[in-house]
Write a protein that holds these residues in place. Structure first.
Motif, PDB file in Angstrom:
ATOM      1  N   ALA A 108       0.836  -1.204   0.000  1.00  0.00           N
ATOM      2  CA  ALA A 108       0.000   0.000   0.000  1.00  0.00           C
ATOM      3  C   ALA A 108       0.871   1.254   0.000  1.00  0.00           C
ATOM      4  O   ALA A 108       0.541   2.245  -0.655  1.00  0.00           O
ATOM      5  N   LEU A 109       1.993   1.200   0.701  1.00  0.00           N
ATOM      6  CA  LEU A 109       2.909   2.346   0.704  1.00  0.00           C
ATOM      7  C   LEU A 109       3.522   2.569  -0.669  1.00  0.00           C
ATOM      8  O   LEU A 109       3.671   3.710  -1.105  1.00  0.00           O
ATOM      9  N   SER A 110       3.855   1.500  -1.359  1.00  0.00           N
ATOM     10  CA  SER A 110       4.395   1.622  -2.722  1.00  0.00           C
ATOM     11  C   SER A 110       3.359   2.229  -3.653  1.00  0.00           C
ATOM     12  O   SER A 110       3.680   3.107  -4.462  1.00  0.00           O
ATOM     13  N   LEU A 111       2.135   1.759  -3.549  1.00  0.00           N
ATOM     14  CA  LEU A 111       1.052   2.305  -4.368  1.00  0.00           C
ATOM     15  C   LEU A 111       0.829   3.782  -4.044  1.00  0.00           C
ATOM     16  O   LEU A 111       0.615   4.610  -4.936  1.00  0.00           O
ATOM     17  N   PHE A 112       0.901   4.107  -2.772  1.00  0.00           N
ATOM     18  CA  PHE A 112       0.725   5.480  -2.325  1.00  0.00           C
ATOM     19  C   PHE A 112       1.786   6.401  -2.944  1.00  0.00           C
ATOM     20  O   PHE A 112       1.467   7.498  -3.418  1.00  0.00           O
ATOM     21  N   ASN A 130      -4.594  15.731   0.786  1.00  0.00           N
ATOM     22  CA  ASN A 130      -5.373  15.391   1.981  1.00  0.00           C
ATOM     23  C   ASN A 130      -6.339  14.253   1.675  1.00  0.00           C
ATOM     24  O   ASN A 130      -6.460  13.296   2.460  1.00  0.00           O
ATOM     25  N   LYS A 131      -7.023  14.347   0.551  1.00  0.00           N
ATOM     26  CA  LYS A 131      -7.979  13.301   0.162  1.00  0.00           C
ATOM     27  C   LYS A 131      -7.271  11.979  -0.100  1.00  0.00           C
ATOM     28  O   LYS A 131      -7.793  10.914   0.222  1.00  0.00           O
ATOM     29  N   LEU A 132      -6.092  12.042  -0.691  1.00  0.00           N
ATOM     30  CA  LEU A 132      -5.344  10.822  -0.991  1.00  0.00           C
ATOM     31  C   LEU A 132      -4.942  10.093   0.295  1.00  0.00           C
ATOM     32  O   LEU A 132      -5.141   8.875   0.412  1.00  0.00           O
ATOM     33  N   VAL A 133      -4.421  10.821   1.268  1.00  0.00           N
ATOM     34  CA  VAL A 133      -4.046  10.201   2.544  1.00  0.00           C
ATOM     35  C   VAL A 133      -5.279   9.608   3.222  1.00  0.00           C
ATOM     36  O   VAL A 133      -5.237   8.497   3.749  1.00  0.00           O
ATOM     37  N   GLN A 134      -6.387  10.338   3.186  1.00  0.00           N
ATOM     38  CA  GLN A 134      -7.630   9.831   3.786  1.00  0.00           C
ATOM     39  C   GLN A 134      -8.110   8.572   3.082  1.00  0.00           C
ATOM     40  O   GLN A 134      -8.565   7.629   3.732  1.00  0.00           O
ATOM     41  N   ALA A 135      -8.026   8.550   1.761  1.00  0.00           N
ATOM     42  CA  ALA A 135      -8.473   7.381   0.999  1.00  0.00           C
ATOM     43  C   ALA A 135      -7.625   6.162   1.333  1.00  0.00           C
ATOM     44  O   ALA A 135      -8.153   5.050   1.489  1.00  0.00           O
ATOM     45  N   TYR A 136      -6.326   6.352   1.467  1.00  0.00           N
ATOM     46  CA  TYR A 136      -5.463   5.233   1.849  1.00  0.00           C
ATOM     47  C   TYR A 136      -5.740   4.802   3.286  1.00  0.00           C
ATOM     48  O   TYR A 136      -5.747   3.608   3.589  1.00  0.00           O
ATOM     49  N   GLY A 137      -5.959   5.752   4.172  1.00  0.00           N
ATOM     50  CA  GLY A 137      -6.291   5.414   5.558  1.00  0.00           C
ATOM     51  C   GLY A 137      -7.552   4.588   5.652  1.00  0.00           C
ATOM     52  O   GLY A 137      -7.660   3.683   6.481  1.00  0.00           O
ATOM     53  N   PHE A 175      -1.131   5.015   7.481  1.00  0.00           N
ATOM     54  CA  PHE A 175      -1.814   6.254   7.103  1.00  0.00           C
ATOM     55  C   PHE A 175      -2.674   6.841   8.222  1.00  0.00           C
ATOM     56  O   PHE A 175      -3.211   7.932   8.070  1.00  0.00           O
ATOM     57  N   SER A 176      -2.763   6.141   9.332  1.00  0.00           N
ATOM     58  CA  SER A 176      -3.581   6.599  10.454  1.00  0.00           C
ATOM     59  C   SER A 176      -3.005   7.868  11.064  1.00  0.00           C
ATOM     60  O   SER A 176      -1.833   7.904  11.447  1.00  0.00           O
ATOM     61  N   ASN A 177      -3.817   8.906  11.148  1.00  0.00           N
ATOM     62  CA  ASN A 177      -3.441  10.191  11.752  1.00  0.00           C
ATOM     63  C   ASN A 177      -2.199  10.813  11.108  1.00  0.00           C
ATOM     64  O   ASN A 177      -1.428  11.481  11.779  1.00  0.00           O
ATOM     65  N   GLN A 178      -2.016  10.593   9.820  1.00  0.00           N
ATOM     66  CA  GLN A 178      -0.865  11.143   9.105  1.00  0.00           C
ATOM     67  C   GLN A 178      -1.332  12.218   8.126  1.00  0.00           C
ATOM     68  O   GLN A 178      -2.509  12.332   7.827  1.00  0.00           O
ATOM     69  N   PHE A 179      -0.373  12.979   7.615  1.00  0.00           N
ATOM     70  CA  PHE A 179      -0.711  14.052   6.683  1.00  0.00           C
ATOM     71  C   PHE A 179       0.468  14.352   5.775  1.00  0.00           C
ATOM     72  O   PHE A 179       1.588  13.893   6.005  1.00  0.00           O
ATOM     73  N   ILE A 180       0.185  15.144   4.751  1.00  0.00           N
ATOM     74  CA  ILE A 180       1.199  15.635   3.829  1.00  0.00           C
ATOM     75  C   ILE A 180       0.971  17.130   3.677  1.00  0.00           C
ATOM     76  O   ILE A 180      -0.164  17.576   3.537  1.00  0.00           O
TER      77      ILE A 180
END
Length: 113
Positions: free
Chosen positions: A18-22, A53-60, A69-74
């Motif tokens: 999932a991190l690679s895909l991210f 923001n939406k991308l991190v939320q979608a992965y979470g 991805f829990s409680n993380q941001f970019i």
């Protein structure tokens, strides 16, 4: 023409993969918005931040077998490169950065056949 699938939509979006895909999706997002940055830099920076923001939320929400991805941001920053071009750069939160470094360390230890 078909739209490329986002990594978080894939059935194999789990664990370290999932991190690679991210990372692939983040690169896609940055390239898209950087291409538009010269026209309206402030608006594009705002749009890129919202998309990140939406991308991190979608992965979470969709990535399985990982808490990366829990409680993380970019945070998206804009910089001017040595050619005078505006470039968007993602700054990862410390927890997300730690998971990405762990992934990199594992991949560096893997032999290629």
């Amino acid at each position: 023409m078909t739209t490329k699938q986002w990594g978080y939509e894939r059935a194999d979006c789990r664990g370290s993969f999932a991190l690679s895909l991210f990372l692939d999706d983040m690169d896609r997002l940055i390239e898209h918005y950087t291409a538009q940055a010269a026209v309206q830099p402030d608006a594009v920076l705002f749009q890129a931040q919202a998309a990140a923001n939406k991308l991190v939320q979608a992965y979470g929400k969709n990535a399985r077998n990982t808490t990366a991805f829990s409680n993380q941001f970019i945070e998206i920053k804009s910089v001017v490169d040595d050619k005078g071009m505006l470039v968007l750069v993602p700054i990862f939160s410390s927890g997300l950065k730690q998971k990405l470094v762990e992934l990199l360390n594992r991949s560096n230890g893997t032999s290629v056949h």
